[in-house]
Every structure is written in structure tokens, then in C-alpha cells.
Write an enzyme that holds these catalytic residues in place. Structure first.
Site, PDB file in Angstrom:
ATOM      1  CG  HIS A   1      -1.782   1.184   1.372  1.00 52.25           C
ATOM      2  ND1 HIS A   1      -3.131   1.160   1.117  1.00 52.25           N
ATOM      3  CD2 HIS A   1      -1.510   2.465   1.739  1.00 52.25           C
ATOM      4  CE1 HIS A   1      -3.644   2.359   1.300  1.00 52.25           C
ATOM      5  NE2 HIS A   1      -2.675   3.178   1.692  1.00 52.25           N
ATOM      6  CD  GLU A   2       1.551   3.608   3.667  1.00 56.10           C
ATOM      7  OE1 GLU A   2       1.721   4.675   3.047  1.00 56.10           O
ATOM      8  OE2 GLU A   2       0.505   3.373   4.335  1.00 56.10           O
TER       9      GLU A   2
ATOM     10  CG  HIS B   1       0.266   6.267  -0.796  1.00 55.63           C
ATOM     11  ND1 HIS B   1      -0.791   6.899  -1.413  1.00 55.63           N
ATOM     12  CD2 HIS B   1      -0.248   5.691   0.324  1.00 55.63           C
ATOM     13  CE1 HIS B   1      -1.896   6.697  -0.690  1.00 55.63           C
ATOM     14  NE2 HIS B   1      -1.597   5.968   0.353  1.00 55.63           N
TER      15      HIS B   1
ATOM     16  CG  HIS C   1       0.433   8.892  -7.072  1.00 60.51           C
ATOM     17  ND1 HIS C   1      -0.673   9.234  -6.337  1.00 60.51           N
ATOM     18  CD2 HIS C   1       0.239   9.444  -8.290  1.00 60.51           C
ATOM     19  CE1 HIS C   1      -1.499   9.949  -7.087  1.00 60.51           C
ATOM     20  NE2 HIS C   1      -0.961  10.095  -8.280  1.00 60.51           N
TER      21      HIS C   1
HETATM   22 ZN   LIG Z   1      -2.931   5.248   1.905  1.00 60.64          ZN
END
Ligand SMILES: [Zn+2]
Length: 696
Positions: A487-488, A491, A494
Site C-alpha cells: 500500500h505505502e 503511494h 505515485h
Molecule cells: Zn494510503
């Protein structure tokens, strides 16, 4: 930097002379211009903040004082670059406040906080600055602006207008009066929630009443009793006490008392929030109206991907309605299980559900994280996460030893694109320590941008709290930690892959209801056998993870998914009901809540209970007309990932399109448009239903 500092005059000259050697204010001589953590010490922060704020103000003053007619370049672009030094200093300071803090930094934070508020008001309440912004905005269609320039202009203009800049003097006075009343009311709301939570204690003196509670819960109960000078055991409405009590206590009457207390917090009595809820709703309607919006939801949603209340209300219903039968079936299944195991009631009450669903899960869907851990050795997980980025996007990670770090545990990697060109620095800070807060997060020391033809590539960081390896045991992480890592890392991608121009519009600077798409989509791979089999091997025997363990992981993920989804949507639905009002309802707070949720009830209603009066997310936090975004993000990622499912989880064409259309774009374009460019359609709620197994 020196030239800029000179503009500010005498006061600044003083700072700049004593800041000569301040590594926060000097151009970095480290590789890639990375932050010079090896040279920064605590005493550098305060003078750096003072100098950077003075510099930012001088830059704003220069824009206002400009004698030339306002243009996009001399006003909007100039504002975008005003205060960049402050961004750099604050970026480093606040990241380390979370990841490597100490008393001295905490003291600096206290000193700096009012300085930053004052600076932001210096910009946002600057009437002359707004006049220039407005002048540019009014001729926006004749300026031949690029897409990102138009977004930047509109964001700036709206920022002022939403703060009341366009109002008449009379309305400005009303606006600030109501804003002040609103902030007092929200403060009182949260004070009452806290006080009501602390006011209740369940006192147990007979050890027979502890039946079912695990040892740790009993110990906690005994400690709480001691703190309160009570004999025996005490349980409170604080979540770490309340939640395990409801899950494990075999005493139905005590569960009823606890549940009822929890669900009647701040209803009546000394800490009553029923009237305060109405007051907050009323003030929000007034503020929205004076700014030209029909409802508060319209005001709040204007800046999100969803854009308006019709879209959100339809979205919530589109998920809620088909989920109802699955939620009711979940409740029926738990009831049937409970009946078989000695439950004597004629129906499950809300205080029974947590207890019996926990027993049901233990019996049917137990997932032993300890059993899984040997297959998730940290080193192979890191390789697997980097490897996934490589398979999808062709990028590679190369560990560097010449870039300064703020703690010896931090590792730095150079990220290169598939043609070998430099993309970013990636900081990985994996292990817990006293100076780091709990949890996991992604952040950046510098975002990507292009200025005067020079591109600045980003410095991205992920911070985790994995168990540290020792001399004779490697770091083994749980499957849920591995999922968090993905998940991290989503990010982080991105940020790493960003290809924009203006710093406030690149990387993760997107709408709140869009920002979790790149991260949540990555979690999907953690449930894909094809991916897991490529690296999840027993750290001692090398044996691949057994197929039945993977099946268990997936089954556990979807356990009671219908019930969970409806519970979550209740919050979003009620939030939207309160904030879509054009005037206060005739009913009181509890009645309004009950009437709103009645069509979607999955458990019997209990007189005198409700959650509006303690719904802090929307009445004192930042989620008013925003609670839906949790589900919105889930739909986005499920719908986006369904294309990978269809074409292959490592499909190059899909991955490249996701990179180009989503990950590289930042916030320069409307997120609804870039999403359609990737997926070919608007986000479809059905994709989430399918993912959760909520299909017939
Ligand atoms: Zn998040």
C-alpha cells in the site's frame, strides 16, 4: 537563494548572516542534491524557519508590489514558487518529527506552529494579492494556458473565494462570525465526546463475570480498576477496552450494558451533543449559502473527484442496495452458528454480533498469522515489492551508500527508469525505534517539478514498523504487514513516477477521494497466487507457500464482507444526509438518524441510541461530506484492478496505461477524466461487489 534573501532587507540580512552555514538553507552538495541529514542538527531548524518565512513573505510582497499588469507568470506562477524554501525546511522537519523526533524538535514545533499560521494568513487574507489573482482569473480564457496552468489558476482563485475573499464587507463579517461559531461548536462537540467516553466505567467485582475474556483483557481490566481506585476489574469505552470486551465477554447482560453506553455517548446528560449537532449543521448550511452553494455537501465536494452530492448520494445507494441481502445473510449465518452453539435469544441484538461473529470466525475462517510469517521474510518481501514495480513498469532500484540518512537504519535507493535514466531517490525506513511513531506511511522530502526548464526529480520515503532482524533470526513479517508495505509503496510509486510541472500539482497532490487509488490497487497483488508463489518461500526449508494457505488468506479477507460493507456505508449515508440538508429538519438528532437509516437496518434498532452525537469524523474532524471517500477509493481500485484481472496481473499494456494515465499525472487534470482515460468508463460499483464476493 542569496539574491532572494536580500530583497527582504535589514531583518533578513541578520538571519542570513547567522544562517550562513545552515544546511537547511544552503544548496545541498550531496549526490542528487539530496537533503544533508549528516549536517543538519536540531538548532538549525528554528533559524531556518524564521529565514524561510521571511523569504516567503518577501516573495509575496514582491508579487503584490509589481507595477506591471497581473499575468499568469508574474502572479500565479510566482505564487506557486513563493515559499519554496519554507516547503523544503518544513518538509524535512515535519517528516523527521514523525520518524526521528526528540524533545528539542517538539519544542521547535510548538514555537513554529503559530508562525506558520500567521504566514498562511499573510497569504490567504491578502486582499491585494487576491485582486491580482482575480484579474488573471477573469481573462483566463484568453491566455492560451496549458491544462496544468489552468488548474493552477483555478485552484488559487477558488482557494481565496472559498475563504470568503469575494464577499461584500457585510457578508465577510457574517462569514467570519459563523466560521468562528462553527469552530467553537466543533471543539465543544469533541470535548463532549471525550468527556462522555471517560465518564463511563463498567465495574466488575465477581471474577465469574470475566468469563471468556483473554488473559490480556483481564490484566488490562485489573490495571484500569487500580487506576480508578476500584476493587476488581474495570472496563471503559476507550476502544482498546471496549472492543475486546464486546468480542470475548460471555456475559450477555454486561455486553448489553457496554454496548448501550457506547452507543448513547453524548446523548442527553451533562455532555449532550444532540443540540450541538444541529448547531453545526445549521452553521454549515449558512456558510455554504453565503458562499453561493445550495448545501454544505456541494461546497465540500466541489474540489473532489466526485464533484457533487448527486454523484455521491447515488454512489452510496448503488452499493448499499445490492449489499443489503448479503449483510442480512451474514447476520443470519452468524445467528445460525450462535443457535447451534448455545445462544438462546430469538434474534441477535447489536451487543451479540461482535461476540458471535468472532466465535464463528475462529471456528470457520481462522487465519493464523504465525503460520504464515515464515513465508514472508523481509528481505525477500523487499525484493518482491521492487520486483513487482520492475515487472509492471520496468523500473529498477539500486542501493546507494553515499547519500546522507537521518538514522543508520534508513536505506536509500536510486530508482532508474527502464532506459537507465534517473527517476527518484527512494528512502526506506523499516524498523521501529523510540523516536518514531507507530504505523506506516509514505512521504516526500521533495516532490517532482520543472522550473525554468530544469527538472527536479523527487525524494520519496516510506516509513514502516517491521520487527528488526537479529543476529540469529531474520525479520519475518505478517501477511497484513506485507499488504501495508505494498500500500505505502503504491503511494511511493505515485511520487516516483510523477511527470508534471508545478509542485502543488504533481505526484500525490490529488483529490482526497482519488489519492488512495495508487496505493490500494497495489494491495490486490498480495492475494494473487501467481505473484505470491514467485517469492513467498519458507525461510528455512525453501518450500513454496501452500495453496490452501493462500485460499485461507482470501477467505479471511472476505469474511462478513456484506455486513462490513453495509456498516461502513451507514456512516457515509448518514454523513451525506446531514450535509445535503437545505435547512434543519423538524425532527431531533436521534429521530433524524433513525429515520435516515431505517431502510438499511440489519440489526434491531435500540431506543435512545445512535452515533451522530459521537460521529467525530464528520462533526469535529475533516470528513464532513467526505466519509464516502473510503468506499469510493475501494471502488476505484477494484474497478481499476479488474482490468489487470481481465488481461493478466503483469500485463504490460495495462501497466503502461496505468502509469501514463494515472501515476504520472498528479493533480493537473480532472481525476474523473484521467480515470476514464485509463479504464474507458466511470468507476463501477459492481467491481467492488465482485471483488468482495458479493455476487449471486
Ligand atoms: Zn494510503
Amino acid at each position: 537563494m542569496k539574491a532572494k534573501l536580500l530583497i527582504a532587507g535589514a531583518a533578513l540580512a541578520f538571519f542570513s548572516s547567522c544562517n550562513m552555514g545552515n544546511p537547511l538553507l544552503k544548496e545541498s552538495s550531496a549526490p542528487f542534491g539530496a537533503p544533508q541529514f549528516d549536517k543538519i542538527s536540531d538548532e538549525h531548524y528554528l533559524p531556518a524557519f524564521e529565514a524561510a518565512i521571511a523569504e516567503g513573505k518577501a516573495e509575496i510582497d514582491a508579487i503584490v508590489a509589481n507595477q506591471e499588469e497581473p499575468t499568469f507568470e508574474n502572479t500565479i506562477e510566482a505564487m506557486e514558487y513563493a515559499g519554496q524554501t519554507l516547503n523544503t525546511v518544513a518538509g524535512i522537519f515535519y517528516n523527521l518529527m514523525e520518524a526521528n523526533t526528540n524533545d528539542q524538535m517538539q519544542a521547535v514545533a510548538e514555537q513554529v506552529s503559530p508562525m506558520l499560521t500567521e504566514y498562511s494568513m499573510y497569504v490567504s487574507l491578502n486582499e491585494k494579492l487576491f485582486e491580482r489573482v482575480k484579474a488573471v482569473y477573469e481573462k483566463r480564457n484568453e491566455l492560451g494556458l496549458d491544462q496544468d496552468q489552468m488548474t493552477l489558476l483555478e485552484d488559487n482563485y477558488k482557494g481565496f473565494v472559498r475563504g470568503g475573499a469575494n464577499l461584500s464587507e457585510e457578508d465577510k463579517a457574517l462569514y467570519s462570525k459563523w466560521s468562528e461559531e462553527l469552530s467553537l461548536a466543533t471543539l465543544q462537540f469533541s470535548k463532549n465526546v471525550l468527556a462522555a467516553t471517560n465518564a463511563y466505567t463498567l465495574h466488575v467485582t465477581d471474577s465469574a463475570d470475566l468469563a471468556g475474556l483473554p488473559e490480556y483483557v483481564k490484566t488490562m481490566g485489573a490495571e484500569t480498576a487500580k487506576e480508578k481506585n476500584l476493587e476488581g476489574w474495570a472496563f471503559t469505552l476507550a476502544y482498546p477496552s471496549f472492543s475486546p470486551f464486546m468480542k470475548y465477554s460471555e456475559n450477555r447482560e454486561l455486553r448489553r450494558q457496554m454496548w448501550t453506553a457506547y452507543n448513547s455517548k453524548a446523548i442527553g446528560g451533562e455532555f449532550d451533543n444532540t443540540e450541538i449537532v444541529r448547531q453545526i449543521v445549521d452553521l454549515r448550511i449558512k456558510i455554504a449559502n453565503i458562499l453561493g452553494y445550495e448545501t454544505y455537501a456541494d461546497y465540500a465536494l466541489e474540489e473532489r473527484m466526485a464533484k457533487n452530492r448527486t454523484t455521491v448520494n447515488e454512489f452510496v445507494k448503488q452499493l448499499l442496495e445490492p449489499s443489503m441481502e448479503f449483510a442480512l445473510k451474514d447476520v443470519a449465518d452468524v445467528y445460525a452458528f450462535a443457535k447451534k452453539n448455545g445462544f438462546e435469544g430469538s434474534q441477535l441484538m447489536p451487543w451479540d454480533f461482535s461476540y458471535w461473529s468472532e466465535r464463528y470466525q475462529e471456528a470457520e475462517y481462522s487465519l493464523n498469522e504465525e503460520q504464515l510469517k515464515p513465508y514472508f521474510q523481509l528481505e525477500s518481501c523487499i525484493d518482491a515489492v521492487f520486483g513487482l514495480a520492475n515487472r509492471l513498469y520496468g523500473i529498477t532500484f539500486h542501493e546507494l551508500d553515499n547519500v546522507p540518512v537521518y538514522h543508520e537504519d534508513v536505506k536509500v535507493y536510486e530508482v532508474k527508469d527502464n532506459d537507465g535514466s534517473h527517476l527518484a531517490l527512494f528512502y526506506a525506513d523499516f524498523f521501529p525505534r523510540a523516536s518514531k511513531r507507530g504505523g506506516a506511511w509514505m512521504t516526500e522530502f521533495r516532490g517532482q517539478s520543472i522550473r525554468n526548464g530544469v527538472e527536479y526529480r523527487p525524494f520519496i520515503s516510506t516509513v514502516m514498523n517491521f520487527t528488526k532482524p537479529t543476529a540469529d533470526a531474520p525479520s519475518l513479517i505478517t501477511h497484513s504487514e506485507f499488504t501495508t508495505f505494498l500500500h505505502e509503496f503504491g503511494h511511493a510509486l505515485h511520487g516516483i513516477l510523477a511527470q508534471g510541472r508545478y509542485p502543488s500539482l504533481t505526484g500525490t497532490s490529488v483529490s482526497r477521494d482519488f489519492v488512495e487509488l495508487p496505493s490500494q490497487i497495489m494491495e490486490n497483488w498480495a492475494y494473487e497466487p501467481e505473484y505470491l508463489n514467485s517469492f513467498a518461500k519458507h525461510y528455512q526449508t525453501g518450500e513454496a507457500i501452500p495453496a490452501e494457505l493462500i485460499e485461507k488468506i482470501v477467505a479471511a479477507k472476505n469474511y462478513l464482507a456484506g455486513y462490513g460493507q453495509v456498516r461502513q456505508l451507514h456512516f457515509g449515508y448518514l454523513d451525506m444526509a446531514w450535509h445535503s440538508l437545505k435547512e434543519l429538519p423538524a425532527e431531533g438528532t436521534l429521530e433524524f438518524e433513525q429515520k435516515t437509516l431505517a431502510p438499511y437496518a440489519v440489526m434491531p434498532a435500540v431506543e435512545g441510541t445512535g452515533f451522530s452525537t459521537s460521529f467525530s469524523h464528520i462533526f469535529s474532524g475533516g470528513y464532513s461530506a467526505g466519509y464516502y471517500s473510503y468506499k469510493w477509493a475501494e471502488v476505484l481500485e477494484a474497478d481499476a484492478f479488474s482490468l489487470f484481472k481481465e488481461k493478466g496481473i503483469f500485463n504490460q499494456e495495462v501497466a503502461t496505461s496505468f502509469r501514463k494515465n494515472i501515476l504520472e499525472k498528479g493533480g493537473a487534470e480532472d481525476e474523473a477524466v484521467i480515470y476514464r482515460n485509463f479504464r474507458g468508463h466511470d468507476p463501477q460499483p459492481e467491481a467492488l461487489m465482485t471483488k468482495l464476493g458479493l455476487t449471486k
